[in-house]
Design a protein around this motif. Structure first.
Motif, mmCIF file in Angstrom:
data_model
loop_
_atom_site.group_PDB
_atom_site.id
_atom_site.type_symbol
_atom_site.label_atom_id
_atom_site.label_comp_id
_atom_site.label_asym_id
_atom_site.label_seq_id
_atom_site.Cartn_x
_atom_site.Cartn_y
_atom_site.Cartn_z
ATOM 1 N N PRO A 341 0.801 -1.229 0.000
ATOM 2 C CA PRO A 341 0.000 0.000 0.000
ATOM 3 C C PRO A 341 0.832 1.276 0.000
ATOM 4 C CG PRO A 341 -0.969 -1.603 1.484
ATOM 5 C CD PRO A 341 0.351 -2.173 1.046
ATOM 6 N N ASP A 342 2.065 1.230 0.547
ATOM 7 C CA ASP A 342 2.904 2.427 0.573
ATOM 8 C C ASP A 342 3.379 2.817 -0.823
ATOM 9 O OD1 ASP A 342 4.372 -0.068 0.849
ATOM 10 O OD2 ASP A 342 6.185 1.150 0.985
ATOM 11 N N ARG A 343 3.266 1.894 -1.796
ATOM 12 C CA ARG A 343 3.666 2.203 -3.173
ATOM 13 C C ARG A 343 2.475 2.547 -4.064
ATOM 14 N NH1 ARG A 343 7.817 -2.963 -3.962
ATOM 15 N NH2 ARG A 343 8.986 -2.619 -2.025
ATOM 16 N N TYR A 344 1.284 2.540 -3.487
ATOM 17 C CA TYR A 344 0.064 2.829 -4.244
ATOM 18 C C TYR A 344 -0.097 4.336 -4.316
ATOM 19 C CZ TYR A 344 -4.729 1.643 -5.824
ATOM 20 O OH TYR A 344 -5.877 1.456 -6.550
ATOM 21 N N GLU A 345 -0.127 4.879 -5.534
ATOM 22 C CA GLU A 345 -0.092 6.329 -5.699
ATOM 23 C C GLU A 345 -1.444 7.017 -5.488
ATOM 24 O OE1 GLU A 345 2.311 8.460 -6.186
ATOM 25 O OE2 GLU A 345 3.993 7.061 -6.365
ATOM 26 N N ASP A 346 -2.511 6.248 -5.466
ATOM 27 C CA ASP A 346 -3.845 6.842 -5.273
ATOM 28 C C ASP A 346 -4.091 7.036 -3.779
ATOM 29 O OD1 ASP A 346 -6.426 7.744 -5.420
ATOM 30 O OD2 ASP A 346 -7.295 5.826 -6.042
ATOM 31 N N GLN A 347 -3.441 8.042 -3.209
ATOM 32 C CA GLN A 347 -3.571 8.259 -1.778
ATOM 33 C C GLN A 347 -4.966 8.741 -1.378
ATOM 34 O OE1 GLN A 347 -1.299 7.182 0.447
ATOM 35 N NE2 GLN A 347 -0.391 6.364 -1.441
ATOM 36 N N GLU A 348 -5.734 9.258 -2.337
ATOM 37 C CA GLU A 348 -7.129 9.599 -2.070
ATOM 38 C C GLU A 348 -7.903 8.359 -1.627
ATOM 39 O OE1 GLU A 348 -10.630 11.921 -1.856
ATOM 40 O OE2 GLU A 348 -8.532 12.523 -2.030
ATOM 41 N N ALA A 349 -7.477 7.204 -2.118
ATOM 42 C CA ALA A 349 -8.146 5.953 -1.764
ATOM 43 C C ALA A 349 -7.929 5.584 -0.307
ATOM 44 C CB ALA A 349 -7.642 4.825 -2.660
ATOM 45 N N PHE A 350 -6.851 6.126 0.303
ATOM 46 C CA PHE A 350 -6.466 5.699 1.646
ATOM 47 C C PHE A 350 -6.627 6.786 2.701
ATOM 48 C CE2 PHE A 350 -3.263 2.542 -0.378
ATOM 49 C CZ PHE A 350 -4.299 1.646 -0.598
ATOM 50 N N LYS A 351 -7.464 7.766 2.435
ATOM 51 C CA LYS A 351 -7.678 8.800 3.453
ATOM 52 C C LYS A 351 -8.166 8.140 4.738
ATOM 53 C CE LYS A 351 -8.118 13.100 0.968
ATOM 54 N NZ LYS A 351 -8.933 14.307 0.705
ATOM 55 N N ASN A 352 -7.478 8.457 5.832
ATOM 56 C CA ASN A 352 -7.707 7.745 7.074
ATOM 57 C C ASN A 352 -9.134 7.856 7.589
ATOM 58 O OD1 ASN A 352 -5.170 6.672 7.316
ATOM 59 N ND2 ASN A 352 -4.383 8.299 8.632
ATOM 60 N N ARG A 353 -9.574 6.749 8.177
ATOM 61 C CA ARG A 353 -10.856 6.701 8.865
ATOM 62 C C ARG A 353 -10.622 6.090 10.237
ATOM 63 N NH1 ARG A 353 -15.702 4.520 5.152
ATOM 64 N NH2 ARG A 353 -16.667 4.642 7.212
ATOM 65 N N ASP A 354 -11.228 6.705 11.258
ATOM 66 C CA ASP A 354 -11.012 6.223 12.617
ATOM 67 C C ASP A 354 -12.106 5.262 13.071
ATOM 68 O OD1 ASP A 354 -13.137 7.927 12.895
ATOM 69 O OD2 ASP A 354 -12.059 9.425 14.079
ATOM 70 N N ASP A 355 -12.983 4.862 12.139
ATOM 71 C CA ASP A 355 -14.087 3.977 12.517
ATOM 72 C C ASP A 355 -13.943 2.577 11.916
ATOM 73 O OD1 ASP A 355 -14.476 5.022 9.924
ATOM 74 O OD2 ASP A 355 -16.628 4.640 9.998
ATOM 75 N N LEU A 356 -12.810 2.288 11.286
ATOM 76 C CA LEU A 356 -12.658 1.013 10.591
ATOM 77 C C LEU A 356 -11.625 0.083 11.225
ATOM 78 C CD1 LEU A 356 -12.808 2.164 6.842
ATOM 79 C CD2 LEU A 356 -14.612 1.056 8.173
ATOM 80 N N GLY A 357 -11.046 0.498 12.361
ATOM 81 C CA GLY A 357 -10.061 -0.363 13.001
ATOM 82 C C GLY A 357 -8.753 -0.381 12.235
ATOM 83 N N GLN A 358 -8.126 -1.566 12.155
ATOM 84 C CA GLN A 358 -6.856 -1.710 11.462
ATOM 85 C C GLN A 358 -7.036 -1.445 9.963
ATOM 86 O OE1 GLN A 358 -3.684 -2.358 12.522
ATOM 87 N NE2 GLN A 358 -4.407 -2.116 14.632
ATOM 88 N N LEU A 359 -6.300 -0.458 9.446
ATOM 89 C CA LEU A 359 -6.479 -0.076 8.049
ATOM 90 C C LEU A 359 -5.596 -0.860 7.088
ATOM 91 C CD1 LEU A 359 -6.829 3.822 8.267
ATOM 92 C CD2 LEU A 359 -8.626 2.090 8.162
ATOM 93 N N ALA A 360 -4.498 -1.450 7.579
ATOM 94 C CA ALA A 360 -3.559 -2.134 6.673
ATOM 95 C C ALA A 360 -4.241 -3.218 5.842
ATOM 96 C CB ALA A 360 -2.380 -2.696 7.460
ATOM 97 N N PRO A 361 -5.011 -4.134 6.440
ATOM 98 C CA PRO A 361 -5.655 -5.157 5.602
ATOM 99 C C PRO A 361 -6.716 -4.577 4.676
ATOM 100 C CG PRO A 361 -6.380 -5.347 7.889
ATOM 101 C CD PRO A 361 -5.246 -4.382 7.870
ATOM 102 N N LEU A 362 -7.353 -3.478 5.092
ATOM 103 C CA LEU A 362 -8.370 -2.862 4.235
ATOM 104 C C LEU A 362 -7.708 -2.190 3.034
ATOM 105 C CD1 LEU A 362 -10.782 -1.287 6.879
ATOM 106 C CD2 LEU A 362 -10.696 -3.615 5.978
#
Length: 398
Positions: A341-362
């Motif tokens: 995920p750190d190499r995925y350039e669409d960072q809009e896709a990964f805007k943080n959410r505090d209601d989803l728990g662990q974000l790495a697998p998502l």
């Protein structure tokens, strides 16, 4: 339906062309609408199905039938109902509006993006009778200032302003965290309303046999299996991006609707010059912002661009050349496809959410979802190139 529209994009079909399963779905859907149009609580009809199972096709056919009944001069239960088809996807909205221009029972205003419709219905304190939602997995599940959406959930707001909601939902096509539903969240949400579920599982886009679909499904779960062979589906893995592109150009010259598409692994900033996708010896620009009324895949000049999930999701191509970028790799120890995920350039896709728990697998699931969307675009052929050397060699060894 014109040849151009029926052959391009998602397959828009008339009743005679619908499969038995699609005809059954359309019949159940129309019955559900009539049954729940005047009940106290909003009725929800949910259509599930993988990419390419004809969800948009049957949705378009049913909506045309609904609008024909609404605008009929002959009295019927659906006459003069106020209905909309909503899709949170600019390119698909263009196709629907093109269809409206050549279909007597449809109007361009019947097709809307979700936020403007929600805001207008709320401002005027109106209720729509029936709202169809194509690609409901693209609806927002949190506020988004950029899209002028100030509420918590677009689906909830559409339900609040509709008597019946018909939605197409595929969890494997969620491409952003701000559209993400927890796996166990949709079922209890639906339990609040009278609802019916229908699953489409017959593949209509990819003409390859079951082994082709199985290979793609395994890949998007990280598993590598033997390369499938199908005399009627051209599946090739390339050692360089340039011959892949050359093959796509040949296919487009003879079969049309052949394009190169890629994972969102290459830098891109909207309206900031030209940005490129590199794949071995190939260097092509990303798709440009499309301000025309023609969808990306129907414009001849886009043969010289690389399409993204945002320009191609929901559409049919005849042949798809897919570039797997640097975020898609290979673990030799486990013989598995892995994502970074750190190499995925669409960072809009990964805007943080505090209601989803662990974000790495998502985040990893979002990338695999995007690969699933890309690999299931081509009706008659799929060509692959992997930027990651280890993954490329493993694929070639298959």
């Amino acid at each position: 339906m014109t040849t151009e529209l029926s052959a391009a994009t998602f397959k828009l079909a008339d009743q005679a062309a619908l499969s038995p399963a699609q005809q059954k779905l359309e019949t159940q859907l129309m019955t559900f609408i009539k049954t729940h149009l005047n009940t106290p609580k909003t009725g929800l009809f949910v259509i599930h199905g993988d990419a390419g199972t004809g969800k948009s096709a049957v949705l378009a056919a049913a909506f045309a039938k609904l609008q024909a009944a609404s605008r009929s001069t002959t009295a019927n239960p659906l006459q003069q109902t106020n209905n909309y088809l909503v899709v949170n996807h600019n390119e698909m909205l263009k196709i629907y509006k093109r269809v409206a221009g050549i279909t007597p029972e449809l109007r361009k205003k019947d097709f809307q993006k979700p936020t403007p419709l929600i805001n207008r219905l709320a401002k005027t304190d109106q209720m729509a009778d029936v709202v169809f939602i194509d690609e409901a997995h693209l609806l927002l599940t949190q506020p988004d200032r950029y899209n002028r959406f100030d509420h918590q959930n677009q689906l909830q707001e559409l339900i609040n302003h509709s008597r019946v909601v018909v939605l197409v939902f595929d969890a494997r096509q969620v491409l952003k965290l701000k559209s993400y539903w927890q796996t166990d969240a949709l079922a209890p949400f639906l339990q609040q309303y009278p609802h019916q579920l229908f699953n489409l599982d017959e593949q209509f886009r990819v003409t390859g046999n079951a082994s082709v679909i199985d290979w793609i499904n395994h890949f998007t779960q990280g598993q590598l299996t033997a390369k499938p062979h199908d005399a009627h589906f051209d599946f090739q893995i390339f050692a360089d991006g340039q011959p892949l592109y050359d093959r796509i150009r040949q296919r487009d010259a003879t079969a049309q609707l052949s394009r190169v598409i890629a994972t969102a692994d290459f830098p891109y900033v909207v309206n900031r010059g030209t940005w490129y996708v590199t794949a071995g010896g190939l260097k092509l620009p990303w798709d440009k912002v499309n301000l025309t009324d023609d969808p990306w895949a129907l414009r001849p000049e886009t043969l010289n661009e690389v399409g993204s999930i945002y320009t191609i999701q929901g559409f049919d191509l005849n042949y798809a050349g897919v570039i797997l970028g640097p975020s898609v790799g290979y673990d030799a120890k486990t013989d598995r496809v892995i994502v970074h995920p750190d190499r995925y350039e669409d960072q809009e896709a990964f805007k943080n959410r505090d209601d989803l728990g662990q974000l790495a697998p998502l985040k990893a699931q979002v990338i695999f979802n995007s690969i699933n969307v890309l690999m299931k675009r081509g009706r008659y052929g799929l060509y692959l190139y992997a930027v990651d050397p280890a993954l490329r060699q493993r694929l070639l060894a298959l």
